[in-house]
Design a protein around this motif. Structure first.
Motif, PDB file in Angstrom:
ATOM      1  N   LEU A  75       0.806  -1.224   0.000  1.00 40.11           N
ATOM      2  CA  LEU A  75       0.000   0.000   0.000  1.00 40.11           C
ATOM      3  C   LEU A  75       0.836   1.269   0.000  1.00 40.11           C
ATOM      4  N   ASN A  76       0.381   2.223  -0.783  1.00 39.30           N
ATOM      5  CA  ASN A  76       0.876   3.598  -0.732  1.00 39.30           C
ATOM      6  C   ASN A  76      -0.234   4.486  -0.190  1.00 39.30           C
ATOM      7  N   PRO A  77       0.111   5.668   0.347  1.00 44.94           N
ATOM      8  CA  PRO A  77      -0.946   6.595   0.769  1.00 44.94           C
ATOM      9  C   PRO A  77      -1.911   6.881  -0.382  1.00 44.94           C
ATOM     10  N   GLY A  78      -3.201   6.826  -0.060  1.00 47.23           N
ATOM     11  CA  GLY A  78      -4.218   7.069  -1.068  1.00 47.23           C
ATOM     12  C   GLY A  78      -4.767   5.820  -1.723  1.00 47.23           C
ATOM     13  N   ASP A  79      -4.059   4.685  -1.592  1.00 46.06           N
ATOM     14  CA  ASP A  79      -4.608   3.425  -2.101  1.00 46.06           C
ATOM     15  C   ASP A  79      -5.849   3.042  -1.302  1.00 46.06           C
ATOM     16  N   GLN A  80      -6.660   2.176  -1.880  1.00 43.36           N
ATOM     17  CA  GLN A  80      -7.875   1.719  -1.207  1.00 43.36           C
ATOM     18  C   GLN A  80      -7.794   0.225  -0.909  1.00 43.36           C
ATOM     19  N   VAL A  81      -8.517  -0.178   0.141  1.00 44.25           N
ATOM     20  CA  VAL A  81      -8.527  -1.570   0.599  1.00 44.25           C
ATOM     21  C   VAL A  81      -9.967  -2.001   0.826  1.00 44.25           C
ATOM     22  N   LEU A  82     -10.365  -3.106   0.211  1.00 42.07           N
ATOM     23  CA  LEU A  82     -11.701  -3.653   0.433  1.00 42.07           C
ATOM     24  C   LEU A  82     -11.722  -4.433   1.743  1.00 42.07           C
ATOM     25  N   ILE A  83     -12.637  -4.036   2.622  1.00 40.12           N
ATOM     26  CA  ILE A  83     -12.702  -4.562   3.990  1.00 40.12           C
ATOM     27  C   ILE A  83     -14.070  -5.188   4.221  1.00 40.12           C
ATOM     28  N   PRO A  84     -14.142  -6.448   4.688  1.00 41.94           N
ATOM     29  CA  PRO A  84     -15.457  -7.037   4.976  1.00 41.94           C
ATOM     30  C   PRO A  84     -16.157  -6.322   6.129  1.00 41.94           C
TER      31      PRO A  84
ATOM     32  N   LEU B 258     -18.634  -0.695  -7.893  1.00 40.81           N
ATOM     33  CA  LEU B 258     -17.741   0.281  -7.274  1.00 40.81           C
ATOM     34  C   LEU B 258     -16.672   0.747  -8.251  1.00 40.81           C
ATOM     35  N   ASP B 259     -16.112   1.920  -7.978  1.00 38.58           N
ATOM     36  CA  ASP B 259     -14.907   2.356  -8.672  1.00 38.58           C
ATOM     37  C   ASP B 259     -13.724   1.648  -8.007  1.00 38.58           C
ATOM     38  N   LEU B 260     -13.145   0.696  -8.711  1.00 44.06           N
ATOM     39  CA  LEU B 260     -12.093  -0.146  -8.128  1.00 44.06           C
ATOM     40  C   LEU B 260     -10.696   0.278  -8.580  1.00 44.06           C
ATOM     41  N   SER B 261     -10.591   1.430  -9.208  1.00 42.56           N
ATOM     42  CA  SER B 261      -9.318   1.826  -9.815  1.00 42.56           C
ATOM     43  C   SER B 261      -8.208   2.045  -8.799  1.00 42.56           C
ATOM     44  N   LYS B 262      -8.574   2.396  -7.560  1.00 44.37           N
ATOM     45  CA  LYS B 262      -7.560   2.645  -6.535  1.00 44.37           C
ATOM     46  C   LYS B 262      -7.421   1.489  -5.543  1.00 44.37           C
ATOM     47  N   VAL B 263      -8.204   0.438  -5.744  1.00 45.19           N
ATOM     48  CA  VAL B 263      -8.174  -0.682  -4.793  1.00 45.19           C
ATOM     49  C   VAL B 263      -6.936  -1.542  -5.046  1.00 45.19           C
ATOM     50  N   LYS B 264      -6.134  -1.754  -4.006  1.00 43.68           N
ATOM     51  CA  LYS B 264      -4.895  -2.516  -4.116  1.00 43.68           C
ATOM     52  C   LYS B 264      -5.010  -3.882  -3.441  1.00 43.68           C
ATOM     53  N   ILE B 265      -5.759  -3.952  -2.334  1.00 46.84           N
ATOM     54  CA  ILE B 265      -5.878  -5.169  -1.522  1.00 46.84           C
ATOM     55  C   ILE B 265      -7.346  -5.420  -1.214  1.00 46.84           C
ATOM     56  N   MET B 266      -7.714  -6.698  -1.187  1.00 52.20           N
ATOM     57  CA  MET B 266      -9.016  -7.111  -0.677  1.00 52.20           C
ATOM     58  C   MET B 266      -8.806  -8.146   0.411  1.00 52.20           C
ATOM     59  N   PHE B 267      -9.371  -7.905   1.590  1.00 54.22           N
ATOM     60  CA  PHE B 267      -9.328  -8.881   2.673  1.00 54.22           C
ATOM     61  C   PHE B 267     -10.595  -9.738   2.638  1.00 54.22           C
ATOM     62  N   ALA B 268     -10.408 -11.038   2.804  1.00 55.49           N
ATOM     63  CA  ALA B 268     -11.517 -11.977   2.972  1.00 55.49           C
ATOM     64  C   ALA B 268     -11.144 -12.935   4.097  1.00 55.49           C
ATOM     65  N   ASN B 269     -12.150 -13.562   4.708  1.00 55.78           N
ATOM     66  CA  ASN B 269     -11.897 -14.346   5.922  1.00 55.78           C
ATOM     67  C   ASN B 269     -12.991 -15.402   6.089  1.00 55.78           C
TER      68      ASN B 269
ATOM     69  N   HIS C 152      -6.400 -13.723   2.127  1.00 59.58           N
ATOM     70  CA  HIS C 152      -7.386 -14.562   2.809  1.00 59.58           C
ATOM     71  C   HIS C 152      -6.872 -14.891   4.203  1.00 59.58           C
ATOM     72  N   ASP C 153      -7.631 -14.501   5.216  1.00 63.69           N
ATOM     73  CA  ASP C 153      -7.265 -14.686   6.619  1.00 63.69           C
ATOM     74  C   ASP C 153      -7.949 -15.963   7.109  1.00 63.69           C
ATOM     75  N   ASN C 154      -7.159 -16.975   7.463  1.00 58.20           N
ATOM     76  CA  ASN C 154      -7.699 -18.336   7.620  1.00 58.20           C
ATOM     77  C   ASN C 154      -7.373 -18.977   8.969  1.00 58.20           C
ATOM     78  N   PRO C 155      -7.570 -18.278  10.102  1.00 58.21           N
ATOM     79  CA  PRO C 155      -7.184 -18.881  11.385  1.00 58.21           C
ATOM     80  C   PRO C 155      -8.192 -19.857  11.971  1.00 58.21           C
ATOM     81  N   TYR C 156      -9.410 -19.925  11.397  1.00 56.77           N
ATOM     82  CA  TYR C 156     -10.476 -20.729  12.007  1.00 56.77           C
ATOM     83  C   TYR C 156     -10.790 -21.997  11.226  1.00 56.77           C
ATOM     84  N   SER C 157      -9.947 -22.368  10.281  1.00 54.44           N
ATOM     85  CA  SER C 157     -10.296 -23.472   9.383  1.00 54.44           C
ATOM     86  C   SER C 157     -10.371 -24.817  10.086  1.00 54.44           C
ATOM     87  N   HIS C 158      -9.799 -24.935  11.290  1.00 50.45           N
ATOM     88  CA  HIS C 158      -9.851 -26.212  12.018  1.00 50.45           C
ATOM     89  C   HIS C 158     -10.758 -26.166  13.243  1.00 50.45           C
ATOM     90  N   VAL C 159     -11.522 -25.083  13.385  1.00 54.34           N
ATOM     91  CA  VAL C 159     -12.398 -24.943  14.551  1.00 54.34           C
ATOM     92  C   VAL C 159     -13.847 -25.165  14.127  1.00 54.34           C
TER      93      VAL C 159
END
Length: 380
Positions: free
Chosen positions: A114-123, A162-173, A204-211
């Motif tokens: 990420l650089n300043p001004g970039d966007q991040v998709l957050i659940p 959405l306008d996704l032109s500035k989106v650099k990262i997407m978090f999913a979990n 992809h944040d995957n800490p619960y896959s065995h619970v």
């Protein structure tokens, strides 16, 4: 003094950091608080894990600085874990990075991309650290709604609008925190295709896959995922090692190397004994997870009884360490939680901690003994 950094104006103290001070004050005043708000496993790691760290710390040679990317045995154990648990092949020399907890991996990966001004998709709802890290780095969090009507899966039509032109990262979990929603491989495939199309890094944040998940999944079970995705994983939840701070980041060599460059400037390696204990934990077989899940399953049933008594809604088909309870229409989450805390001495978490879509919901943790849950039921 010239004052604090501008980034702090947009970043609040972590909710639990603040709320636990209040809860500790109530305990100090003699209140019999039952903690049902935090996902910190209350059990012990396996005996072999304790033995491994004990033997290691007794060796005078094991107290110096360690390699920034972990000892080879730990990286190999992490790769073997991905092979045995998910059927995924990972090159332990270049595609896995041990972390001091997966939470730090969110920061390290974000710093690498990420650089300043970039966007991040957050659940939304989602883990608050995703947004706070983006703000600390002067990037812009862009929430995407997860609704029960979509099984708490992304609405890709809404995302495409959405306008996704500035989106650099997407978090999913998935399994999802806080709702416990499960994913299937088709959802992972759609996530990967969306991020590939728009040249977005999927984390992809995957800490619960065995619970309480019958079929543990990894995003890398799909062909070509390494072109688009990184995956965070952790021993905190699945191995009763939250305080040990052991996590991992998996992905293609170029991305792992870039993130390792960030990490090498922020810490000086993990205590060798912790790493050797983690090697043991990663090698535990199905019996360990079955026993752990039997315990959490019994607790979950009791939480359902508690919610039945309250008259709150819930889904039974969930995974992870929490139960996501739906409040009656018009009842605010913070008000419901405060009422439980001040009138019944039961500490829970309002869904609004996890985003605006959490209004009307309360999160209950399974990291509390059956006896304590029964006590909570009796208080109602």
């Amino acid at each position: 003094m010239k004052g604090f950094a501008e980034r702090l104006k947009h970043t609040e103290e972590y909710y639990f950091s603040k709320k636990l001070k209040e809860v500790q004050g109530l305990i100090a005043a003699g209140k019999p608080i039952i903690h049902m708000g935090i996902g910190s496993p209350d059990g012990m790691p396996d005996a072999s894990v304790i033995q491994a760290i004990t033997q290691s710390v007794e060796n005078p040679a094991n107290h110096g600085y360690q390699a920034y990317q972990g000892i080879p045995a730990l990286r190999l154990a992490m790769a073997d874990f991905y092979q045995s648990q998910y059927g995924v092949t990972v090159d332990h020399t270049s595609e896995v990075l041990p972390l001091m907890g997966s939470k730090e991996g969110i920061m390290h990966a974000s710093l690498a991309f990420l650089n300043p001004g970039d966007q991040v998709l957050i659940p939304n709802p989602g883990y608050p650290t995703y947004s706070s890290v983006a703000r600390l780095l002067q990037a812009e969090p862009v929430p995407y709604a997860l609704k029960v009507s979509h099984k708490y899966w992304p609405d890709f039509d809404a995302l495409e609008a959405l306008d996704l032109s500035k989106v650099k990262i997407m978090f999913a979990n998935y399994p999802h925190m806080p709702t416990g929603a499960k994913a299937d491989l088709q959802l992972f495939e759609t996530l990967l295709a969306f991020c590939q199309k728009h040249q977005i890094v999927l984390i992809h944040d995957n800490p619960y896959s065995h619970v309480l998940e019958e079929q543990p999944k990894s995003i890398f079970q799909l062909e070509g995922a390494k072109k688009v995705a990184l995956e965070l994983n952790s021993l905190s939840k699945s191995s009763n090692m939250a305080g040990w701070r052991v996590g991992m980041l998996v992905g293609k060599h170029e991305w792992i190397q870039a993130i390792a460059t960030v990490k090498s400037n922020m810490d000086s390696g993990m205590l060798k004994g912790v790493q050797e204990g983690a090697v043991q934990a990663l090698g535990l077989g199905k019996d360990w997870y079955q026993e752990l899940n039997a315990q959490y399953g019994a607790r979950k049933k009791l939480i359902f009884q508690l919610l039945d008594k309250l008259g709150w809604g819930y889904s039974r088909d969930t995974a992870g360490l929490f139960v996501w309870a739906q409040l009656p229409q018009g009842v605010a989450a913070t008000k419901a939680c405060d009422q439980l805390l001040y009138e019944k001495n039961i500490f829970t978490t309002p869904g609004t901690v996890f985003g605006s879509e959490g209004e009307g919901y309360v999160r209950f943790s399974l990291c509390v003994t059956e006896e304590k849950i029964q006590e909570a039921i009796n208080r109602l």
